[in-house]
Design an enzyme around this catalytic site. Structure first.
Site, PDB file in Angstrom:
ATOM      1  CB  CYS A  53      64.838  65.998  42.694  1.00  0.00           C
ATOM      2  SG  CYS A  53      64.544  64.614  41.640  1.00  0.00           S
ATOM      3  CB  SER A  96      60.893  78.775  50.919  1.00  0.00           C
ATOM      4  OG  SER A  96      60.327  78.672  49.630  1.00  0.00           O
TER       5      SER A  96
HETATM    6  N1  PLP Z   1      64.265  73.462  52.702  1.00  0.00           N
HETATM    7  C1  PLP Z   1      63.257  72.590  52.761  1.00  0.00           C
HETATM    8  C2  PLP Z   1      63.006  71.843  54.028  1.00  0.00           C
HETATM    9  C3  PLP Z   1      62.437  72.383  51.645  1.00  0.00           C
HETATM   10  O1  PLP Z   1      61.415  71.521  51.705  1.00  0.00           O
HETATM   11  C4  PLP Z   1      62.723  73.096  50.456  1.00  0.00           C
HETATM   12  C5  PLP Z   1      61.950  72.837  49.212  1.00  0.00           C
HETATM   13  O2  PLP Z   1      61.576  71.704  48.935  1.00  0.00           O
HETATM   14  C6  PLP Z   1      63.772  74.016  50.444  1.00  0.00           C
HETATM   15  C7  PLP Z   1      64.526  74.165  51.576  1.00  0.00           C
HETATM   16  C8  PLP Z   1      64.098  74.823  49.213  1.00  0.00           C
HETATM   17  O3  PLP Z   1      63.218  75.924  49.085  1.00  0.00           O
HETATM   18  P1  PLP Z   1      62.993  76.642  47.650  1.00  0.00           P
HETATM   19  O4  PLP Z   1      62.102  75.750  46.845  1.00  0.00           O
HETATM   20  O5  PLP Z   1      62.333  77.950  47.985  1.00  0.00           O
HETATM   21  O6  PLP Z   1      64.324  76.836  47.045  1.00  0.00           O
END
Ligand code: PLP
Length: 372
Positions: free
Chosen positions: A316, A189
């Site tokens: 959240c 991300s």
């Molecule tokens: N995976 C993990 C471990 C995360 O911490 C997050 C965001 O908090 C995500 C996925 C989701 O990413 P994005 O905010 O780019 O949708």
């Protein structure tokens, strides 16, 4: 009032390299799918970003599917690979976007430090010889616990299962090469690496073919339709490259030293505070701290009023502080409602660590007085 931002796992501050790439891409007029000169310039920017990201990760550019975020990259891997009838197994502490990507996923338990049980994973894989997808994150966003992805990959290969690694919290903090070697699919991300919000990537390696979830214009080799968020993608590629260079240059170690400074300071000032996942390898920037008897939401609000931004569990969308499924899966009982996450950004300094210590100690003393 001076603000101290210690919520990097929710979003990292923008890196200057990402800002430069983002700003340059904002000036591009064309759509990367258009054939005219303006379109071709936008296409070149997109493909440069893909190559830059692929180069940083050591994968082929064709393996990189660009998305509009980490959630979307995870969904493409999990729902896209489950679509063919593949069974999905998720570790109990995966991010909700992985846990909830498909209905009926099998949950693999973790121990008291949040480390997945490889024995339970092996049993779950042995239980059913059909095609399976295992989802194991590189490092947890709430506790920082680093997972044994290489060992999990060995198990997956023994049972013919695929492995998806959510490496969203990795760049700038942990070497990514082992996760890249272990994973069939790997999600990143942009804004967790110091890029802008709204871009992500899924690395798809080998003979693996997720079904597209968003269909339409055929972008990203048919895997993700929609005009690409070009400025955010350019920023993502620059951010991951810069984050990795910064880590290799000692950045992650400096964060680890700041974290150690906080832990040592707390030992002296607030002995009641408990570091969670203390026996596991954790991200150098992440500290999950429980204060017995103090609700997490109260702590987050008190620290915010004192100028310090931290969070309780994952951020959240509602902004509410819910009970953490991660800490509950670790068997922590009531402690699951009493823990906050301190996650140091790449910009953190000793002054930030000390500001946190002072605010936390004052808060703990005040709460103890009220309880007495
Ligand atoms: N995976 C993990 C471990 C995360 O911490 C997050 C965001 O908090 C995500 C996925 C989701 O990413 P994005 O905010 O780019 O949708």
């Amino acid at each position: 009032m001076r603000r101290t931002y210690l919520d990097a796992n929710a979003s990292e501050p923008l890196r200057p390299e990402a800002r430069a790439a983002l700003t340059a891409a904002l000036g591009l007029l064309g759509n990367p799918s258009s054939v005219h000169r303006e379109g071709r310039a936008a296409r070149r920017c997109l493909e440069d970003a893909r190559e830059r990201l692929a180069g940083t990760l050591g994968v082929r550019p064709e393996a990189v599917v660009l998305t509009a975020g980490g959630t979307e990259a995870n969904a493409l891997a999990v729902a896209g690979l489950a679509a063919g009838g593949r069974r999905v197994l998720v570790s109990a502490t995966e991010h909700d976007c992985v846990r909830r990507a498909v209905a009926g996923a099998v949950t693999v338990p973790v121990d008291g430090n949040g480390v997945v049980s490889l024995a339970a994973l092996g049993e779950a894989l042995a239980d059913d010889p059909g095609p399976a997808l295992v989802c194991l994150m590189l490092a947890n966003n709430e506790t920082g616990t680093v997972q044994p992805v290489t060992e999990a990959a060995v198990l997956c290969r023994r049972f013919g299962a695929l492995l998806h690694v959510d490496a969203v919290q990795g760049p700038g903090r942990l070497p990514l090469d082992e996760a890249v070697a272990a994973a069939d699919t790997l999600a990143l991300s942009g804004h967790k690496a110091g890029g802008p919000k709204g871009a992500g990537a899924l690395v798809v390696q080998g003979d693996v073919h997720p079904l597209a979830l968003i269909r339409g214009g055929g972008q990203e080799r048919g895997l993700r339709a929609g005009t690409e968020p070009l400025p955010a993608i350019a920023g993502l590629a620059a951010a991951v490259e810069a984050a990795e260079a910064w880590r290799r240059d000692g950045g992650a170690e400096r964060l680890g030293a700041l974290k150690a400074r906080i832990v040592a300071g707390l030992g002296a000032a607030v002995p009641a505070a408990r570091v969670l996942s203390a026996a596991a390898e954790t991200l150098p920037n992440t500290l999950c701290l429980a204060l017995p008897g103090a609700a997490a939401a109260t702590q987050v609000m008190a620290l915010d009023l004192a100028g310090v931004a931290v969070s309780a569990g994952a951020a959240c969308s509602s902004g509410k502080v819910g009970r953490s499924h991660v800490l509950e899966a670790m068997g922590l009982g009531a402690v699951a409602g009493e823990a906050i996450r301190v996650s140091l950004p790449w910009t953190a300094t000793e002054a930030d660590a000390d500001a946190f210590l002072a605010a936390y100690a004052a808060m703990a003393a005040r709460l103890a007085r009220h309880a007495a």
